[in-house]
Every structure is written in C-alpha cells, then in structure tokens.
Design a protein around this motif. Structure first.
Motif, PDB file in Angstrom:
ATOM      1  N   PRO A 197       0.810  -1.152   0.140  1.00 30.38           N
ATOM      2  CA  PRO A 197       0.005   0.087   0.053  1.00 30.38           C
ATOM      3  C   PRO A 197       1.027   1.282  -0.116  1.00 30.38           C
ATOM      4  O   PRO A 197       1.954   1.420   0.731  1.00 30.38           O
ATOM      5  N   LEU A 198       0.324   2.234  -0.589  1.00 32.80           N
ATOM      6  CA  LEU A 198       1.372   3.488  -1.042  1.00 32.80           C
ATOM      7  C   LEU A 198       0.494   4.649  -0.186  1.00 32.80           C
ATOM      8  O   LEU A 198      -0.520   4.906  -0.146  1.00 32.80           O
ATOM      9  N   LEU A 199       1.318   5.402   0.609  1.00 31.71           N
ATOM     10  CA  LEU A 199       0.970   6.641   1.307  1.00 31.71           C
ATOM     11  C   LEU A 199       1.494   7.994   0.506  1.00 31.71           C
ATOM     12  O   LEU A 199       2.688   7.690   0.075  1.00 31.71           O
ATOM     13  N   VAL A 200       0.860   8.728   0.061  1.00 30.03           N
ATOM     14  CA  VAL A 200       1.218   9.863  -0.504  1.00 30.03           C
ATOM     15  C   VAL A 200       1.029  11.275   0.332  1.00 30.03           C
ATOM     16  O   VAL A 200      -0.036  11.374   0.739  1.00 30.03           O
ATOM     17  N   GLY A 201       2.192  11.799   0.534  1.00 29.11           N
ATOM     18  CA  GLY A 201       2.221  13.135   1.385  1.00 29.11           C
ATOM     19  C   GLY A 201       2.461  14.251   0.601  1.00 29.11           C
ATOM     20  O   GLY A 201       3.776  14.706   0.415  1.00 29.11           O
ATOM     21  N   ALA A 202       1.644  15.019  -0.106  1.00 31.58           N
ATOM     22  CA  ALA A 202       1.935  16.177  -0.854  1.00 31.58           C
ATOM     23  C   ALA A 202       1.565  17.516  -0.421  1.00 31.58           C
ATOM     24  O   ALA A 202       1.825  18.573  -0.770  1.00 31.58           O
ATOM     25  N   SER A 203       0.801  17.558   0.932  1.00 29.04           N
ATOM     26  CA  SER A 203       0.044  18.471   1.464  1.00 29.04           C
ATOM     27  C   SER A 203       1.166  19.693   1.257  1.00 29.04           C
ATOM     28  O   SER A 203       1.974  19.721   2.217  1.00 29.04           O
ATOM     29  N   ARG A 204       0.523  20.999   0.862  1.00 33.09           N
ATOM     30  CA  ARG A 204       1.026  22.276   0.882  1.00 33.09           C
ATOM     31  C   ARG A 204       2.601  22.393   0.767  1.00 33.09           C
ATOM     32  O   ARG A 204       3.209  23.133   1.037  1.00 33.09           O
ATOM     33  N   LYS A 205       3.158  21.089   0.083  1.00 27.17           N
ATOM     34  CA  LYS A 205       4.682  21.268   0.106  1.00 27.17           C
ATOM     35  C   LYS A 205       5.365  22.143  -1.229  1.00 27.17           C
ATOM     36  O   LYS A 205       4.322  22.714  -2.024  1.00 27.17           O
ATOM     37  N   ARG A 206       6.463  22.316  -1.160  1.00 24.95           N
ATOM     38  CA  ARG A 206       7.100  23.260  -2.067  1.00 24.95           C
ATOM     39  C   ARG A 206       6.755  23.298  -3.377  1.00 24.95           C
ATOM     40  O   ARG A 206       6.564  23.868  -4.090  1.00 24.95           O
ATOM     41  N   PHE A 207       6.652  21.900  -3.749  1.00 25.06           N
ATOM     42  CA  PHE A 207       6.344  21.866  -5.389  1.00 25.06           C
ATOM     43  C   PHE A 207       4.885  22.433  -5.812  1.00 25.06           C
ATOM     44  O   PHE A 207       4.847  22.961  -6.813  1.00 25.06           O
ATOM     45  N   LEU A 208       3.959  22.500  -4.719  1.00 26.52           N
ATOM     46  CA  LEU A 208       2.497  23.012  -5.143  1.00 26.52           C
ATOM     47  C   LEU A 208       2.742  24.507  -5.372  1.00 26.52           C
ATOM     48  O   LEU A 208       2.082  25.220  -5.936  1.00 26.52           O
TER      49      LEU A 208
END
Length: 287
Positions: free
Chosen positions: A212-223
C-alpha cells in the motif's frame, strides 16, 4: 484503493490521514498546534472533518530544520497520542526515534510513520518488529539540514523505486511482517519540484512495489512552485489546500492507500469522488 495494511482498519476508498504537528516550527502551520490541548482539539477536529486516522509528530522535518532532543519530542507527542486514542481515534506517530515510537505505541498509536524508513535510528526496525505494528517505509536520503543537496537523480522514478525496494527488504529482514509495510515516495525529501511531479505522474510504477502506498503532498514546496504568480512568488502554505485536494484525487485514482494532509475536508470529498468515478467506470464496462 490499493492493498490492505494488517493491523489497521480497512477502508473502502483511499484513506485520509490528517496531520497534527506538535511543533513551534512546522512549515505548514507555524506552531498553531504546539500547545498540548490545542493539538488534541485539532486531532479531534480533523476526524470530525473526515480524517480516517491522525498522524501526530513532535519534530519538524521541513528542509533545514534542526532536531529536537528526545525528552522534548516525548513531551510533545505522548499526551496527544494518549488523549486521541482514548477518544477512539486511529493514531499514527510521526517519529524517527525508536524510543518515541515505542512509548507512543504503548500510549495507543497503531502505526509508526518514520520519514527515514528506519535509517535515522538503528533500533527503530527491531522495536516496530517486536510490537508488531504497521510501519511506513519512506524514501529518505538524509536529515533535513542537508537533504536538498542530495536531490540529485538521473531517473528519479527508477532510483526511488530501487532505494525503496532495498529499504523494504532490510525492514523485512529486521523482522517487520511484509503485510504491515506501507511505502511512501517521500515527496519533498531530497527532491526538487520536478522530481515530486514526476513521481506523482508515475504512482502506478510505485505501486509495483506490491505494498500500500501513502502519498504526502500536502502544502509542499512543489505545489508552491506550480501555483507561483508571474513574479515567481509562491502562495503561503495555507493557500495550497485546493491544490492539495487535487493531488489527493489524482493519488486516489492512481490507487494510493492513503493521502496525508493538513486540512482534511476538501481531500475527504476528493477521495470519495474519485472512488465514485471508479465505481461508475466499473459498472459501465461491458461484460
């Protein structure tokens, strides 16, 4: 949703992991939940807003952050974990220290989310193996102080896959049951914006790791980079939640097990819509 994690509830869609940073220097919220009672209330509010589980951390891992000592991390984290679990919340502890993980589990935490994948503390894997809780293996190349200098890749997807696979093998060798492992590509950790976007575009390949894959993109620099205005200035972190929800929908559609976010309401809606579209597509397929 892809995969089930032994020892955790089984959700019928991509799960939503809400974040409680019990720190004065988080990149995302600047210490709004540093007070213990505020952090507990925040965790309960996240559940009310649609979080399936809550990730509690007492040490900032933003680029350039300095480490806190063990006693301070314990002081921040353990009362929050204990209070939330007593309210029936499924709690994950976000720590790189085996001692903090062990005490958080004793306080009721159901999952250890170590952004170093067990590399920062040699005792972490054996502690997790001994107590038998699920463990997040994150792609990691070094501590916050110098991780930006390690963001060098020829083929970021292939290299992250290879490094995660090696780390998974080491964790299993250390005694953690394979069915209790979650993998995380570590967006923002020793990665530039283009690396993060490329990894998101190839989540299907990361699912090839078989866990299973967890994705943590929240508010990060790339956004922030994607949303920057004409002058190149990124919006403040708290103005990136709509973009975060968009990534959550994309990750859910790509089969992520869970997404880790600071504001849950929009993401909770996004993953439900993604699931409804998948169901509609399945129903519309010819026999």
């Amino acid at each position: 949703m892809s995969g089930r994690v032994a020892g955790l509830p089984e959700w019928d869609r991509c799960a939503v992991m809400g974040v409680v940073n019990v720190t004065p220097d988080s990149f995302s919220d600047g210490g709004r939940w540093f007070d213990t009672s505020d952090a507990i209330k925040r965790g309960l509010d996240l559940v009310s807003g649609g979080a399936d589980l809550v990730d509690v951390g007492g040490e900032s891992t933003r680029p350039g952050a300095t480490r806190v000592d063990e006693d301070e991390e314990l002081r921040r984290v353990i009362p929050v974990v204990r209070s939330l679990t007593s309210e029936g919340v499924v709690v994950s502890v976000d720590t790189m220290r085996a001692s903090v993980a062990e005490q958080a589990i004793a306080a009721g935490a159901a999952l250890v989310n170590d952004v170093s994948g067990g590399l920062a503390d040699p005792s972490m894997v054996s502690v997790v193996a001994a107590v038998g809780v699920p463990f997040v293996v994150t792609h990691w190349r070094g501590f916050s102080q110098d991780m930006n200098s390690r963001a060098v890749y020829g083929d970021v997807v292939a290299e992250v896959l290879a490094e995660l696979r090696r780390r998974m093998d080491a964790v299993v060798e250390g005694g953690v049951a394979p069915e209790r492992i979650v993998v995380d590509p570590g967006l923002g950790f020793a990665k530039q914006a283009d690396h993060d976007l490329t990894l998101l575009a190839h989540l299907h390949r990361l699912r090839g790791l078989g866990r299973p894959l967890l994705v943590g993109a929240s508010r990060k620099r790339f956004l922030g980079r994607v949303l920057a205005g004409e002058n190149g200035t990124p919006p403040p972190t708290r103005e990136r939640d709509a973009a975060t929800a968009a990534v959550s929908a994309i990750a859910a559609h790509a089969g992520a097990w869970a997404v880790r976010v600071h504001e849950v309401r929009a993401t909770a809606d996004a993953v439900r819509v993604a699931r409804a579209i998948e169901d509609a597509a399945a129903e519309g397929e010819p026999p």
